[in-house]
Motif scaffolding. Structure first.
Motif, PDB file in Angstrom:
ATOM      1  N   ASP A  73       1.008 -18.617  15.162  1.00  0.00           N
ATOM      2  CA  ASP A  73      -0.376 -18.782  15.219  1.00  0.00           C
ATOM      3  C   ASP A  73      -1.154 -17.403  15.412  1.00  0.00           C
ATOM      4  O   ASP A  73      -2.164 -17.271  14.862  1.00  0.00           O
ATOM      5  CB  ASP A  73      -0.682 -19.562  16.264  1.00  0.00           C
ATOM      6  N   LEU A  74      -0.532 -16.396  16.197  1.00  0.00           N
ATOM      7  CA  LEU A  74      -0.957 -15.172  16.593  1.00  0.00           C
ATOM      8  C   LEU A  74      -1.127 -14.177  15.082  1.00  0.00           C
ATOM      9  O   LEU A  74      -1.927 -13.780  14.843  1.00  0.00           O
ATOM     10  CB  LEU A  74      -0.312 -14.405  17.530  1.00  0.00           C
ATOM     11  N   LEU A  75       0.139 -14.129  14.399  1.00  0.00           N
ATOM     12  CA  LEU A  75       0.093 -13.671  13.351  1.00  0.00           C
ATOM     13  C   LEU A  75      -0.803 -14.168  12.199  1.00  0.00           C
ATOM     14  O   LEU A  75      -1.465 -13.425  11.363  1.00  0.00           O
ATOM     15  CB  LEU A  75       1.420 -13.699  12.635  1.00  0.00           C
ATOM     16  N   ALA A  76      -1.186 -15.567  11.958  1.00  0.00           N
ATOM     17  CA  ALA A  76      -1.889 -16.306  11.220  1.00  0.00           C
ATOM     18  C   ALA A  76      -3.422 -15.558  11.471  1.00  0.00           C
ATOM     19  O   ALA A  76      -4.188 -15.458  10.725  1.00  0.00           O
ATOM     20  CB  ALA A  76      -1.723 -17.618  11.122  1.00  0.00           C
ATOM     21  N   ASP A  77      -3.654 -15.618  12.651  1.00  0.00           N
ATOM     22  CA  ASP A  77      -4.916 -15.351  13.519  1.00  0.00           C
ATOM     23  C   ASP A  77      -5.295 -13.643  13.029  1.00  0.00           C
ATOM     24  O   ASP A  77      -6.288 -13.310  12.373  1.00  0.00           O
ATOM     25  CB  ASP A  77      -5.041 -15.462  14.696  1.00  0.00           C
ATOM     26  N   LEU A  78      -4.351 -12.645  13.035  1.00  0.00           N
ATOM     27  CA  LEU A  78      -4.423 -11.412  12.711  1.00  0.00           C
ATOM     28  C   LEU A  78      -4.578 -11.299  11.054  1.00  0.00           C
ATOM     29  O   LEU A  78      -5.501 -10.821  10.761  1.00  0.00           O
ATOM     30  CB  LEU A  78      -2.997 -10.815  12.997  1.00  0.00           C
ATOM     31  N   PHE A  79      -3.847 -12.213  10.589  1.00  0.00           N
ATOM     32  CA  PHE A  79      -3.938 -12.008   9.047  1.00  0.00           C
ATOM     33  C   PHE A  79      -5.241 -12.404   8.518  1.00  0.00           C
ATOM     34  O   PHE A  79      -5.897 -11.813   7.597  1.00  0.00           O
ATOM     35  CB  PHE A  79      -2.768 -12.707   8.360  1.00  0.00           C
ATOM     36  N   GLU A  80      -5.561 -13.641   9.042  1.00  0.00           N
ATOM     37  CA  GLU A  80      -7.007 -14.106   8.551  1.00  0.00           C
ATOM     38  C   GLU A  80      -8.111 -13.123   8.825  1.00  0.00           C
ATOM     39  O   GLU A  80      -8.980 -12.989   8.172  1.00  0.00           O
ATOM     40  CB  GLU A  80      -7.267 -15.498   9.277  1.00  0.00           C
ATOM     41  N   LYS A  81      -8.139 -12.625  10.084  1.00  0.00           N
ATOM     42  CA  LYS A  81      -9.355 -11.724  10.576  1.00  0.00           C
ATOM     43  C   LYS A  81      -9.219 -10.272   9.834  1.00  0.00           C
ATOM     44  O   LYS A  81     -10.133  -9.563   9.795  1.00  0.00           O
ATOM     45  CB  LYS A  81      -9.292 -11.651  11.943  1.00  0.00           C
ATOM     46  N   GLY A  82      -7.940 -10.030   9.426  1.00  0.00           N
ATOM     47  CA  GLY A  82      -7.834  -8.502   8.829  1.00  0.00           C
ATOM     48  C   GLY A  82      -7.782  -8.445   7.249  1.00  0.00           C
ATOM     49  O   GLY A  82      -8.224  -7.602   6.658  1.00  0.00           O
ATOM     50  N   GLN A  83      -7.892  -9.696   6.629  1.00  0.00           N
ATOM     51  CA  GLN A  83      -8.244  -9.753   5.155  1.00  0.00           C
ATOM     52  C   GLN A  83      -9.342  -8.946   4.592  1.00  0.00           C
ATOM     53  O   GLN A  83     -10.431  -9.254   5.146  1.00  0.00           O
ATOM     54  CB  GLN A  83      -8.233 -11.236   4.512  1.00  0.00           C
ATOM     55  N   GLY A  84      -9.193  -7.903   3.707  1.00  0.00           N
ATOM     56  CA  GLY A  84     -10.235  -7.343   3.159  1.00  0.00           C
ATOM     57  C   GLY A  84     -11.010  -6.041   3.978  1.00  0.00           C
ATOM     58  O   GLY A  84     -11.826  -5.674   3.796  1.00  0.00           O
ATOM     59  N   ARG A  85     -10.224  -6.062   5.211  1.00  0.00           N
ATOM     60  CA  ARG A  85     -10.798  -4.810   6.312  1.00  0.00           C
ATOM     61  C   ARG A  85     -10.050  -3.511   6.093  1.00  0.00           C
ATOM     62  O   ARG A  85      -8.869  -3.518   5.535  1.00  0.00           O
ATOM     63  CB  ARG A  85     -10.575  -5.257   7.711  1.00  0.00           C
ATOM     64  N   SER A  86     -10.792  -2.517   6.596  1.00  0.00           N
ATOM     65  CA  SER A  86     -10.161  -1.285   6.536  1.00  0.00           C
ATOM     66  C   SER A  86      -9.189  -0.795   7.495  1.00  0.00           C
ATOM     67  O   SER A  86      -9.233  -1.726   8.412  1.00  0.00           O
ATOM     68  CB  SER A  86     -11.279  -0.052   6.721  1.00  0.00           C
ATOM     69  N   GLN A  87      -8.336  -0.046   7.307  1.00  0.00           N
ATOM     70  CA  GLN A  87      -7.497   0.281   8.731  1.00  0.00           C
ATOM     71  C   GLN A  87      -8.200   0.495   9.952  1.00  0.00           C
ATOM     72  O   GLN A  87      -7.671   0.047  10.973  1.00  0.00           O
ATOM     73  CB  GLN A  87      -6.570   1.584   8.168  1.00  0.00           C
ATOM     74  N   LYS A  88      -9.291   1.139   9.925  1.00  0.00           N
ATOM     75  CA  LYS A  88     -10.093   1.354  10.980  1.00  0.00           C
ATOM     76  C   LYS A  88     -10.872   0.019  11.670  1.00  0.00           C
ATOM     77  O   LYS A  88     -10.520  -0.304  12.885  1.00  0.00           O
ATOM     78  CB  LYS A  88     -11.279   2.445  10.814  1.00  0.00           C
ATOM     79  N   GLU A  89     -11.351  -0.832  10.899  1.00  0.00           N
ATOM     80  CA  GLU A  89     -11.567  -2.170  11.254  1.00  0.00           C
ATOM     81  C   GLU A  89     -10.400  -2.914  11.838  1.00  0.00           C
ATOM     82  O   GLU A  89     -10.733  -3.660  12.644  1.00  0.00           O
ATOM     83  CB  GLU A  89     -12.295  -2.958   9.926  1.00  0.00           C
ATOM     84  N   LEU A  90      -9.392  -2.782  11.247  1.00  0.00           N
ATOM     85  CA  LEU A  90      -8.184  -3.712  11.550  1.00  0.00           C
ATOM     86  C   LEU A  90      -7.772  -3.206  13.245  1.00  0.00           C
ATOM     87  O   LEU A  90      -7.281  -3.966  13.802  1.00  0.00           O
ATOM     88  CB  LEU A  90      -6.859  -3.343  10.545  1.00  0.00           C
ATOM     89  N   GLY A  91      -8.015  -1.833  13.446  1.00  0.00           N
ATOM     90  CA  GLY A  91      -7.577  -1.363  14.837  1.00  0.00           C
ATOM     91  C   GLY A  91      -8.483  -2.194  15.788  1.00  0.00           C
ATOM     92  O   GLY A  91      -7.900  -2.601  16.861  1.00  0.00           O
ATOM     93  N   LEU A  92      -9.819  -2.232  15.307  1.00  0.00           N
ATOM     94  CA  LEU A  92     -10.746  -2.985  16.478  1.00  0.00           C
ATOM     95  C   LEU A  92     -10.215  -4.384  16.472  1.00  0.00           C
ATOM     96  O   LEU A  92     -10.520  -5.184  17.603  1.00  0.00           O
ATOM     97  CB  LEU A  92     -12.107  -3.036  15.761  1.00  0.00           C
ATOM     98  N   ILE A  93      -9.727  -5.025  15.659  1.00  0.00           N
ATOM     99  CA  ILE A  93      -9.521  -6.621  15.583  1.00  0.00           C
ATOM    100  C   ILE A  93      -8.094  -6.575  16.129  1.00  0.00           C
ATOM    101  O   ILE A  93      -7.815  -7.636  16.839  1.00  0.00           O
ATOM    102  CB  ILE A  93      -9.269  -7.033  14.238  1.00  0.00           C
ATOM    103  N   LEU A  94      -7.131  -5.701  15.953  1.00  0.00           N
ATOM    104  CA  LEU A  94      -5.707  -5.768  16.527  1.00  0.00           C
ATOM    105  C   LEU A  94      -5.641  -5.507  18.154  1.00  0.00           C
ATOM    106  O   LEU A  94      -5.122  -6.382  18.623  1.00  0.00           O
ATOM    107  CB  LEU A  94      -4.982  -4.533  15.966  1.00  0.00           C
TER     108      LEU A  94
END
Length: 93
Positions: A22-43
């Protein structure tokens, strides 16, 4: 997350506990189409949440999840995953 992503039904990830998936699915869903920098803010918040829940991932779990996600992703999504892994010096092939 409303519907269980197809990759979560892949035989590769069946040994991973539901809470981790569930945690990985949340990360994948929120990270789709994001830049590496944006992913850091989500991660960061997701990692904090995992720590609070006492969730840790083995290398095998991460490798299985990445492989399953890529199996059920478009070619472009798969390439983006590869780029992110390469940029972070990670290789789960």
């Amino acid at each position: 997350m409303t519907q269980r992503p197809e990759w979560m039904n892949d035989p590769l990830v069946q040994m991973i506990p539901k809470e981790k998936l569930d945690l990985l699915a949340d990360l994948f869903e929120k990270g789709q189409g994001r830049s590496q920098k944006e992913l850091g803010l989500i991660l960061l918040p997701l990692l904090k949440k995992a720590k609070q829940q006492g969730l840790t991932f083995t290398t095998q779990e991460i490798a299985a999840a990445i492989t399953a996600i890529k199996r059920h992703s478009s070619l472009e999504e798969s390439k983006q995953i590869d780029r992110l892994l390469k940029a972070n010096g990670t290789d789960f092939k």
